[in-house]
Scaffold this motif. Structure first.
Motif, PDB file in Angstrom:
ATOM      1  N   LEU A 167       0.926  -1.255  -0.007  1.00 27.62           N
ATOM      2  CA  LEU A 167      -0.001   0.043   0.045  1.00 27.62           C
ATOM      3  C   LEU A 167       0.646   1.205  -0.044  1.00 27.62           C
ATOM      4  O   LEU A 167       1.647   1.555   0.635  1.00 27.62           O
ATOM      5  CB  LEU A 167      -0.876   0.080   1.311  1.00 27.62           C
ATOM      6  CG  LEU A 167      -1.844   1.366   1.352  1.00 27.62           C
ATOM      7  CD1 LEU A 167      -2.649   1.315   0.260  1.00 27.62           C
ATOM      8  CD2 LEU A 167      -2.297   1.193   2.763  1.00 27.62           C
ATOM      9  N   VAL A 168       0.595   2.295  -0.938  1.00 23.10           N
ATOM     10  CA  VAL A 168       1.264   3.266  -0.947  1.00 23.10           C
ATOM     11  C   VAL A 168       0.180   4.396  -0.739  1.00 23.10           C
ATOM     12  O   VAL A 168      -1.073   4.739  -1.454  1.00 23.10           O
ATOM     13  CB  VAL A 168       2.086   3.582  -2.408  1.00 23.10           C
ATOM     14  CG1 VAL A 168       2.320   5.136  -2.459  1.00 23.10           C
ATOM     15  CG2 VAL A 168       2.925   2.841  -2.471  1.00 23.10           C
ATOM     16  N   ILE A 169       0.488   5.427   0.161  1.00 23.34           N
ATOM     17  CA  ILE A 169      -0.377   6.551   0.521  1.00 23.34           C
ATOM     18  C   ILE A 169       0.192   7.806  -0.112  1.00 23.34           C
ATOM     19  O   ILE A 169       1.218   8.248   0.300  1.00 23.34           O
ATOM     20  CB  ILE A 169      -0.922   6.878   1.974  1.00 23.34           C
ATOM     21  CG1 ILE A 169      -1.375   5.541   2.306  1.00 23.34           C
ATOM     22  CG2 ILE A 169      -1.755   8.020   2.218  1.00 23.34           C
ATOM     23  CD1 ILE A 169      -1.287   5.345   3.992  1.00 23.34           C
ATOM     24  N   ALA A 170      -0.456   8.598  -0.959  1.00 24.60           N
ATOM     25  CA  ALA A 170       0.255   9.751  -1.769  1.00 24.60           C
ATOM     26  C   ALA A 170      -0.951  10.737  -2.159  1.00 24.60           C
ATOM     27  O   ALA A 170      -2.241  10.232  -2.397  1.00 24.60           O
ATOM     28  CB  ALA A 170       1.208   9.521  -2.788  1.00 24.60           C
ATOM     29  N   GLN A 171      -0.663  11.663  -2.584  1.00 22.01           N
ATOM     30  CA  GLN A 171      -1.507  12.785  -3.218  1.00 22.01           C
ATOM     31  C   GLN A 171      -1.855  12.136  -4.615  1.00 22.01           C
ATOM     32  O   GLN A 171      -1.297  11.476  -5.285  1.00 22.01           O
ATOM     33  CB  GLN A 171      -0.892  14.024  -3.338  1.00 22.01           C
ATOM     34  CG  GLN A 171      -0.556  14.691  -2.098  1.00 22.01           C
ATOM     35  CD  GLN A 171      -1.960  15.050  -1.229  1.00 22.01           C
ATOM     36  OE1 GLN A 171      -3.056  15.132  -1.640  1.00 22.01           O
ATOM     37  NE2 GLN A 171      -1.575  15.330   0.121  1.00 22.01           N
ATOM     38  N   SER A 172      -2.990  12.523  -5.086  1.00 16.29           N
ATOM     39  CA  SER A 172      -3.670  12.029  -6.235  1.00 16.29           C
ATOM     40  C   SER A 172      -2.876  12.067  -7.622  1.00 16.29           C
ATOM     41  O   SER A 172      -2.657  11.257  -8.278  1.00 16.29           O
ATOM     42  CB  SER A 172      -5.156  12.628  -6.599  1.00 16.29           C
ATOM     43  OG  SER A 172      -6.074  12.057  -5.529  1.00 16.29           O
ATOM     44  N   GLN A 173      -2.318  13.307  -7.669  1.00 14.51           N
ATOM     45  CA  GLN A 173      -1.307  13.462  -8.797  1.00 14.51           C
ATOM     46  C   GLN A 173      -0.226  12.475  -8.931  1.00 14.51           C
ATOM     47  O   GLN A 173       0.141  12.143  -9.904  1.00 14.51           O
ATOM     48  CB  GLN A 173      -0.857  14.935  -8.746  1.00 14.51           C
ATOM     49  CG  GLN A 173      -0.196  15.250  -9.936  1.00 14.51           C
ATOM     50  CD  GLN A 173       0.366  16.582 -10.070  1.00 14.51           C
ATOM     51  OE1 GLN A 173      -0.417  17.797  -9.833  1.00 14.51           O
ATOM     52  NE2 GLN A 173       1.805  17.113 -10.371  1.00 14.51           N
ATOM     53  N   LEU A 174       0.546  12.186  -7.805  1.00  7.51           N
ATOM     54  CA  LEU A 174       1.557  11.314  -7.758  1.00  7.51           C
ATOM     55  C   LEU A 174       0.915  10.000  -7.949  1.00  7.51           C
ATOM     56  O   LEU A 174       1.713   9.314  -8.603  1.00  7.51           O
ATOM     57  CB  LEU A 174       2.374  11.630  -6.319  1.00  7.51           C
ATOM     58  CG  LEU A 174       3.464  10.575  -6.110  1.00  7.51           C
ATOM     59  CD1 LEU A 174       4.398  10.667  -7.209  1.00  7.51           C
ATOM     60  CD2 LEU A 174       4.078  10.670  -4.887  1.00  7.51           C
ATOM     61  N   LEU A 175      -0.094   9.678  -7.324  1.00  5.04           N
ATOM     62  CA  LEU A 175      -0.540   8.167  -7.706  1.00  5.04           C
ATOM     63  C   LEU A 175      -0.854   8.260  -9.219  1.00  5.04           C
ATOM     64  O   LEU A 175      -0.564   6.818  -9.807  1.00  5.04           O
ATOM     65  CB  LEU A 175      -2.035   7.926  -6.954  1.00  5.04           C
ATOM     66  CG  LEU A 175      -1.913   8.055  -5.327  1.00  5.04           C
ATOM     67  CD1 LEU A 175      -3.405   7.801  -4.750  1.00  5.04           C
ATOM     68  CD2 LEU A 175      -0.672   6.782  -5.052  1.00  5.04           C
ATOM     69  N   ARG A 176      -1.517   8.916  -9.925  1.00  6.24           N
ATOM     70  CA  ARG A 176      -1.724   8.890 -11.190  1.00  6.24           C
ATOM     71  C   ARG A 176      -0.169   8.691 -11.982  1.00  6.24           C
ATOM     72  O   ARG A 176      -0.325   8.032 -13.091  1.00  6.24           O
ATOM     73  CB  ARG A 176      -2.349  10.067 -11.793  1.00  6.24           C
ATOM     74  CG  ARG A 176      -3.804  10.086 -11.495  1.00  6.24           C
ATOM     75  CD  ARG A 176      -4.670  10.988 -12.048  1.00  6.24           C
ATOM     76  NE  ARG A 176      -4.347  12.535 -11.661  1.00  6.24           N
ATOM     77  CZ  ARG A 176      -5.132  13.088 -10.672  1.00  6.24           C
ATOM     78  NH1 ARG A 176      -6.154  12.287 -10.059  1.00  6.24           N
ATOM     79  NH2 ARG A 176      -4.787  14.322 -10.191  1.00  6.24           N
ATOM     80  N   GLN A 177       0.813   9.586 -11.612  1.00  6.66           N
ATOM     81  CA  GLN A 177       2.012   9.337 -12.211  1.00  6.66           C
ATOM     82  C   GLN A 177       2.455   7.860 -11.803  1.00  6.66           C
ATOM     83  O   GLN A 177       3.044   7.386 -12.958  1.00  6.66           O
ATOM     84  CB  GLN A 177       2.975  10.310 -11.723  1.00  6.66           C
ATOM     85  CG  GLN A 177       2.390  11.719 -12.041  1.00  6.66           C
ATOM     86  CD  GLN A 177       3.609  12.689 -11.280  1.00  6.66           C
ATOM     87  OE1 GLN A 177       4.343  12.452 -10.716  1.00  6.66           O
ATOM     88  NE2 GLN A 177       3.315  14.078 -11.756  1.00  6.66           N
TER      89      GLN A 177
END
Length: 291
Positions: free
Chosen positions: A129-139
């Motif tokens: 599991l990775v928790i991050a902001q949406s923009q980074l997740l999309r990348q």
């Protein structure tokens, strides 16, 4: 007197929980791989057994009655306990790896609960599991580093690869004892420069002709709430993230109205994958849309 001979079907309770979560029998039927008539019959059978209405019919969505809301609490516990028991005594032979990315604003506690349940059911599938902001997740998803992401974007901007889970409101939030903003420079609390909430705040304040400065950048919901509650400034929070430590700021919401935000599910690879598809099916039936 309690009828000790009454037996409620776990399958019927699962159907009821899914209908309550989706607000739609057709969508629930799709998620559960049942016909709509089968879903409707199971709900009616539960209502006959319990002698009360569980759903308010006639609107765009199916809302719970008071009795339905009470049953939902029991149904969630019963179905989860049943599935955990089954998983303990008949562990899955499914193998593989799942790399999941989640934006905290979506529903992190519920996602973690789903991951724990999935791990019980499929102990040989490794879940990261990775928790991050949406923009980074999309990348990360586009780069092949994540298999599944739960992210957010503004309503109407979902990509073809996204599955809409729900829409919710965004709110300007201020401390409970906040003062009026007239003639003041707005002190902004944000998740950081990579969060689209931050860009939205800047655009809305600039469009309203309001002076502003960033008082604090914090990547977590807990940090945002703590900073706003302490009076360090105002910030944008989604409906799911709100609690009673802060208040909505009607003055800012009038001057700088905010759009809706969409919570979205994206799968990196469309090719069939048993572990990924099983997790997604469990996820969409377990997540609760914010009230």
């Amino acid at each position: 007197m309690t009828n000790m001979n009454m037996r409620l079907s776990v399958d019927a309770l699962r159907v009821f929980r899914t209908v309550a979560q989706t607000g739609n029998m057709s969508q629930a039927a799709t998620l559960l791989h049942l016909s709509q008539s089968a879903v409707s019959w199971k709900i009616k059978r539960l209502e006959q057994q319990l002698g009360c209405l569980l759903l308010l019919r006639g609107g765009k969505t199916l809302d719970l009655t008071d009795q339905g809301a009470l049953l939902l609490q029991h149904a969630a516990r019963i179905v989860d306990a049943h599935d955990e028991a089954v998983a303990c005594f008949s562990p899955s032979a499914m193998r593989g790896q799942l790399r999941i990315g989640v934006a905290e604003q979506v529903s992190l506690p519920e996602v973690c609960r789903v991951i724990a349940l999935f791990a019980h059911q499929h102990p040989q599938v490794e879940v990261q599991l990775v928790i991050a902001q949406s923009q980074l997740l999309r990348q990360l998803c586009a780069g092949g580093e994540l298999d599944i992401i739960l992210h957010q974007d503004f309503a109407g901007l979902a990509a073809p690869a996204d599955r809409l889970l729900w829409l919710e409101k965004l709110h300007w939030c201020a401390p409970l004892a906040g003062q009026h903003l007239s003639g003041q420079q707005v002190k902004l609390i944000s998740y950081g420069p990579d969060c689209f909430y931050r860009r939205l705040a800047e655009e809305k304040l600039n469009a309203a002709g309001m002076a502003w400065s960033v008082a604090l950048e914090c990547p977590s919901i807990a940090g945002m709430l703590t900073a706003i509650a302490a009076g360090l400034g105002v910030g944008i929070l989604n409906e799911y993230s709100l609690n009673n430590s802060v208040r909505r700021c009607p003055e800012l919401e009038h001057i700088a109205p905010l759009p809706q935000v969409a919570s979205l599910l994206r799968v990196a690879d469309k090719q069939a994958d048993a572990a990924r598809d099983a997790f997604c099916a469990l996820l969409v039936t377990a997540l609760h849309q914010p009230a």
